[in-house]
Design a protein around this motif. Structure first.
Motif, PDB file in Angstrom:
ATOM      1  N   ASP A   1       0.845  -1.157   0.141  1.00  0.00           N
ATOM      2  CA  ASP A   1      -0.124   0.175   0.137  1.00  0.00           C
ATOM      3  C   ASP A   1       1.106   1.290   0.037  1.00  0.00           C
ATOM      4  OD1 ASP A   1      -2.436   1.434   0.550  1.00  0.00           O
ATOM      5  OD2 ASP A   1      -1.558   2.016   2.302  1.00  0.00           O
ATOM      6  N   GLN A   2       0.664   2.206  -0.957  1.00  0.00           N
ATOM      7  CA  GLN A   2       1.773   3.224  -1.307  1.00  0.00           C
ATOM      8  C   GLN A   2       1.593   4.326  -0.273  1.00  0.00           C
ATOM      9  OE1 GLN A   2       4.040   2.917  -3.793  1.00  0.00           O
ATOM     10  NE2 GLN A   2       3.014   0.773  -3.742  1.00  0.00           N
ATOM     11  N   ARG A   3       0.380   4.301   0.395  1.00  0.00           N
ATOM     12  CA  ARG A   3       0.269   5.411   1.513  1.00  0.00           C
ATOM     13  C   ARG A   3       0.890   5.218   2.872  1.00  0.00           C
ATOM     14  NH1 ARG A   3      -4.410   6.920   0.073  1.00  0.00           N
ATOM     15  NH2 ARG A   3      -3.766   8.549  -0.848  1.00  0.00           N
ATOM     16  N   THR A   4       0.765   3.867   3.195  1.00  0.00           N
ATOM     17  CA  THR A   4       1.083   3.478   4.644  1.00  0.00           C
ATOM     18  C   THR A   4       2.649   2.586   4.438  1.00  0.00           C
ATOM     19  OG1 THR A   4      -0.074   1.229   4.482  1.00  0.00           O
ATOM     20  CG2 THR A   4      -1.069   3.319   5.214  1.00  0.00           C
ATOM     21  N   GLY A   5       2.883   2.031   3.371  1.00  0.00           N
ATOM     22  CA  GLY A   5       4.013   1.062   3.406  1.00  0.00           C
ATOM     23  C   GLY A   5       3.869  -0.053   3.995  1.00  0.00           C
ATOM     24  N   LEU A   6       2.502  -0.447   4.146  1.00  0.00           N
ATOM     25  CA  LEU A   6       2.236  -1.689   4.522  1.00  0.00           C
ATOM     26  C   LEU A   6       1.829  -2.717   3.439  1.00  0.00           C
ATOM     27  CD1 LEU A   6       0.120  -1.083   7.863  1.00  0.00           C
ATOM     28  CD2 LEU A   6       2.540  -1.957   7.674  1.00  0.00           C
ATOM     29  N   TYR A   7       1.591  -4.094   3.808  1.00  0.00           N
ATOM     30  CA  TYR A   7       1.200  -4.844   2.732  1.00  0.00           C
ATOM     31  C   TYR A   7      -0.206  -4.531   2.276  1.00  0.00           C
ATOM     32  CZ  TYR A   7       5.270  -8.025   3.165  1.00  0.00           C
ATOM     33  OH  TYR A   7       6.540  -8.183   3.326  1.00  0.00           O
ATOM     34  N   ASN A   8      -0.912  -4.672   0.980  1.00  0.00           N
ATOM     35  CA  ASN A   8      -2.043  -4.231   0.876  1.00  0.00           C
ATOM     36  C   ASN A   8      -3.220  -5.501   1.008  1.00  0.00           C
ATOM     37  OD1 ASN A   8      -1.679  -6.155  -1.617  1.00  0.00           O
ATOM     38  ND2 ASN A   8      -1.209  -4.574  -2.936  1.00  0.00           N
ATOM     39  N   HIS A   9      -4.439  -5.107   0.820  1.00  0.00           N
ATOM     40  CA  HIS A   9      -5.378  -6.186   1.122  1.00  0.00           C
ATOM     41  C   HIS A   9      -5.125  -7.317   0.415  1.00  0.00           C
ATOM     42  CE1 HIS A   9      -9.766  -6.953   2.205  1.00  0.00           C
ATOM     43  NE2 HIS A   9      -9.714  -7.683   1.343  1.00  0.00           N
ATOM     44  N   SER A  10      -4.895  -7.262  -1.012  1.00  0.00           N
ATOM     45  CA  SER A  10      -4.811  -8.633  -1.752  1.00  0.00           C
ATOM     46  C   SER A  10      -3.854  -9.402  -1.390  1.00  0.00           C
ATOM     47  CB  SER A  10      -4.442  -7.902  -3.230  1.00  0.00           C
ATOM     48  OG  SER A  10      -5.592  -7.332  -3.941  1.00  0.00           O
ATOM     49  N   TYR A  11      -2.581  -8.941  -0.929  1.00  0.00           N
ATOM     50  CA  TYR A  11      -1.506  -9.761  -0.414  1.00  0.00           C
ATOM     51  C   TYR A  11      -1.665 -10.219   0.882  1.00  0.00           C
ATOM     52  CZ  TYR A  11       2.911 -10.945   1.582  1.00  0.00           C
ATOM     53  OH  TYR A  11       4.043 -11.881   2.001  1.00  0.00           O
ATOM     54  N   PHE A  12      -2.501  -9.505   1.772  1.00  0.00           N
ATOM     55  CA  PHE A  12      -3.035  -9.967   3.165  1.00  0.00           C
ATOM     56  C   PHE A  12      -3.838 -11.135   2.880  1.00  0.00           C
ATOM     57  CE2 PHE A  12      -6.867  -9.777   5.699  1.00  0.00           C
ATOM     58  CZ  PHE A  12      -6.430 -10.428   6.838  1.00  0.00           C
ATOM     59  N   GLU A  13      -4.939 -11.078   1.889  1.00  0.00           N
ATOM     60  CA  GLU A  13      -5.639 -12.196   1.697  1.00  0.00           C
ATOM     61  C   GLU A  13      -5.197 -13.513   1.321  1.00  0.00           C
ATOM     62  OE1 GLU A  13      -9.068 -11.134  -0.878  1.00  0.00           O
ATOM     63  OE2 GLU A  13     -10.195 -10.674   0.898  1.00  0.00           O
ATOM     64  N   ASN A  14      -4.103 -13.520   0.243  1.00  0.00           N
ATOM     65  CA  ASN A  14      -3.209 -14.444  -0.255  1.00  0.00           C
ATOM     66  C   ASN A  14      -2.371 -15.091   1.192  1.00  0.00           C
ATOM     67  OD1 ASN A  14      -4.106 -14.254  -2.702  1.00  0.00           O
ATOM     68  ND2 ASN A  14      -2.606 -12.965  -3.273  1.00  0.00           N
ATOM     69  N   LEU A  15      -1.958 -14.263   1.881  1.00  0.00           N
ATOM     70  CA  LEU A  15      -1.148 -14.602   3.096  1.00  0.00           C
ATOM     71  C   LEU A  15      -2.038 -15.431   3.907  1.00  0.00           C
ATOM     72  CD1 LEU A  15       1.672 -14.900   4.401  1.00  0.00           C
ATOM     73  CD2 LEU A  15       1.252 -12.497   5.420  1.00  0.00           C
ATOM     74  N   LEU A  16      -3.115 -14.838   4.156  1.00  0.00           N
ATOM     75  CA  LEU A  16      -4.016 -15.358   5.518  1.00  0.00           C
ATOM     76  C   LEU A  16      -4.581 -16.755   4.895  1.00  0.00           C
ATOM     77  CD1 LEU A  16      -5.645 -15.065   7.538  1.00  0.00           C
ATOM     78  CD2 LEU A  16      -7.433 -14.172   6.289  1.00  0.00           C
ATOM     79  N   GLU A  17      -4.757 -17.025   3.506  1.00  0.00           N
ATOM     80  CA  GLU A  17      -5.175 -18.264   3.277  1.00  0.00           C
ATOM     81  C   GLU A  17      -3.811 -19.297   3.181  1.00  0.00           C
ATOM     82  OE1 GLU A  17      -7.378 -20.099  -0.805  1.00  0.00           O
ATOM     83  OE2 GLU A  17      -6.498 -18.149  -0.902  1.00  0.00           O
TER      84      GLU A  17
END
Length: 618
Positions: free
Chosen positions: A246-262
């Motif tokens: 995520d460009q604004r916060t420097g954290l992983y974005n929603h899409s990456y989070f969902e893949n990692l969570l799975e």
């Protein structure tokens, strides 16, 4: 590929035993094969030992990474293979011995025993590769075309031994599938080892025909290739960063989070290890945006993103931006207790961290509310865990914000919050009566208050209490479908109009069935006009065919209707209402419940020294 050129992780007891085994295996193999050959080298041989040592050190220095996993690689193995092909295994072992000693002296941050284990791994690879080379008909010396099969076999064994030794170590630590681990390592390193085969043959040819000059050309070529691979990986990482960050916060974005969570849910299920997820929401962020503008709000998001990133990396968990002012922290290996403690520490530390403008917040500081949910065996989809964490976040906010709530940790508190929310939802629907029939709205509220009291008298559990009280509140919702003229008619209703009024129980049932949360309330809506003797509607049920709490609601509903003003009937006093209940006991009403309800009315009236709360007498 070295065991120590992988991401850092804690080593278990099994891993330490494995290191001991590798060390003993490598040391005994070295002594058995080398047999002190180093003491019999001629000056010219020493020149080539030093030359190969320099080449290996240079290539080891120019390590690089390859996408997608980014494992550290180097071309130094081509030097050891070339030594096998030209000079034999003992010579290659001499080179790796000096390389290991030089690396131990140069890189003292790594414990000496780790260098020793790395030396042992290379020793086993060199000896195994040399053995197969000879078995396949290969002979040390100049490169011959007819020995190509032996060269390939040597490389394959070198590659297989490396993958197995490193992969088995990861298997001991993570207890996953050995096949999957080895498959992953082979996929990650296959390209490099194919390059190593070609380069080792090229190096052998250059050394045989061009000597030191050929070795120099090879080093130059390998360094440029290593640099090119490094640049390739740098560009890949830049593209990947834009895709998953995520460009604004420097954290992983929603899409990456969902893949990692799975992926993490699959690991937790397979390995039976704990996994927790926290949903975080900045408290009163809209107020900050409205006060200072979206640009300053974005700066606050970036500040919190960096804060979560630093703290998460330290704790070896993964922070992501879920959307808006919501963030997630995925915590592999954390049970709900450990997860709550970690998130609570984050919350308290943030409270003490200043950011420009926080004075406008109600608490006077930066704060967030967080919900934590842990993986359970009955969770089969990532959305289920997200939903539980989001529900826990909702409970945290309803308890006053700036706190952490673990889903299921306070079942009674969660039930109270859900109940209050359900009451508000139903009241919103009932407010439609305010323009159509205010008397029905007031009646529903009074019946609701009666039901609250009676639920305590009956000693209902939380589920029964919820359904009974909400059922009392919503029982007349079907009257919204009755025409205004009939609902507010002051004269006596005609037979046809009465039939229309009676249909409100069926209409109310349909309304409730459209909302999943209120389906359990259907019996109270549909059956509150059934009679104990079977003379009611819509089904003519009698006695125990009618649920007990529905029989109780019939009494409450009727008593309130009798004792408050209605357009089509005479209003009764408090005492007249009680007399009517007694008169109809056993016919319209359950006699035991009538007795209980009258006792409640008497006690309440005595306590207040006035008619029961909410009664309107004529």
């Amino acid at each position: 590929m070295s065991i120590f050129k992988r991401p850092r992780f804690s080593q278990g007891f099994a891993g330490q035993l494995y290191f001991v085994f590798l060390s003993l295996l490598g040391c005994s193999t070295f002594l058995l094969v080398h047999q002190g050959e180093i003491f019999h080298y001629t000056p010219s041989q020493w020149v080539w030992v030093y030359a190969m040592l320099g080449a290996a050190l240079i290539l080891n220095y120019f390590t690089f990474q390859l996408p997608p996993e980014g494992n550290l690689q180097s071309m130094d193995s081509s030097v050891y293979l070339a030594c096998i092909f030209i000079y034999g295994a003992p010579f290659a072992l001499s080179v790796i011995l000096f390389v290991s000693l030089a690396m131990a002296l140069y890189d003292r941050k790594i414990p000496f025993w780790k260098h020793f284990v790395n030396f042992s791994v290379y020793t086993v690879m060199i000896v195994g590769s040399s053995f197969i080379f000879k078995m396949a008909g290969g002979q040390a010396g100049p490169i011959h075309n007819d020995q190509f099969g032996a060269y390939v076999a040597a490389l394959v064994v070198y590659f297989v031994i490396n993958v197995f030794l490193v992969g088995f170590y990861y298997y001991l630590l993570y207890k996953g599938s050995l096949y999957d681990i080895l498959k992953t390592f082979m996929k990650d390193t296959l390209l490099v080892y194919l390059s190593t085969l070609i380069l080792s043959l090229v190096l052998s040819i250059l050394i045989v025909h061009n000597g030191v000059f050929g070795l120099t050309l090879f080093i130059g070529l390998s360094v440029m290739l290593s640099y090119s691979f490094k640049q390739l990986f740098t560009m890949y990482k830049q593209v990947q960063e834009k895709a998953i960050k995520d460009q604004r916060t420097g954290l992983y974005n929603h899409s990456y989070f969902e893949n990692l969570l799975e992926d993490e849910i699959k690991k937790a299920k397979t390995n039976e290890t704990p996994l927790s997820l926290a949903m975080i929401d900045i408290d009163d962020f809209k107020k900050y945006n409205d006060q200072f503008g979206h640009l300053k709000g974005d700066m606050l998001l970036g500040f919190l993103g960096n804060y979560l990133k630093v703290e998460s990396e330290t704790a070896e968990v993964v922070a992501s931006r879920f959307g808006g002012e919501e963030f997630t922290i995925l915590m592999p290996g954390y049970d709900d207790h450990k997860a709550r403690s970690f998130i609570n520490r984050l919350r308290k530390k943030l409270n003490d961290t200043y950011f420009d403008g926080v004075e406008i917040f109600p608490s006077g500081c930066l704060s967030f509310s967080a919900g934590v949910a842990s993986y359970r065996i009955d969770i089969h989809d990532k959305s289920q865990l997200v939903e539980l964490a989001d529900q826990a976040l909702y409970y945290a906010k309803k308890q006053g914000k700036n706190n952490v709530h673990v889903y299921g940790s306070g079942a009674e508190k969660e039930s109270e919050i859900d109940f209050a929310e359900d009451v508000r939802d139903i009241e919103q629907q009932l407010k439609l009566f305010l323009y159509k029939d205010v008397d029905t709205f007031k009646h529903s509220k009074r019946v609701f208050r009666y039901a609250m009291d009676i639920s305590e008298v009956l000693g209902l559990d939380s589920v029964e209490r919820r359904n009974f009280v909400l059922g009392a509140l919503i029982h007349d919702i079907g009257k919204l479908e009755i025409p205004w003229g009939i609902l507010n008619k002051r004269d006596k209703l005609t037979a046809g109009e009465w039939e229309t009024v009676k249909r409100h129980v069926s209409w109310g049932k349909r309304i409730a069935e459209t909302n999943e949360k209120f389906k359990e309330l259907v019996p109270y809506i549909e059956l509150h006009h059934e009679r104990y003797d079977g003379g009611g509607y819509p089904h003519g049920f009698k006695g125990s065919q009618i649920p007990k709490l529905c029989r109780m609601l019939t009494i409450i509903d009727s008593f309130d209707a009798m004792t408050t003003e209605r357009p089509y009937q005479q209003t009764k006093t408090f005492e007249e209402g009680i007399e009517e209940l007694l008169r109809c006991s056993g016919t319209q009403f359950d006699p035991e419940l009538v007795e209980l309800f009258i006792r409640y009315l008497r006690l309440k009236a005595e306590a207040q020294q006035q008619p029961a709360a909410g009664l309107e007498t004529s």
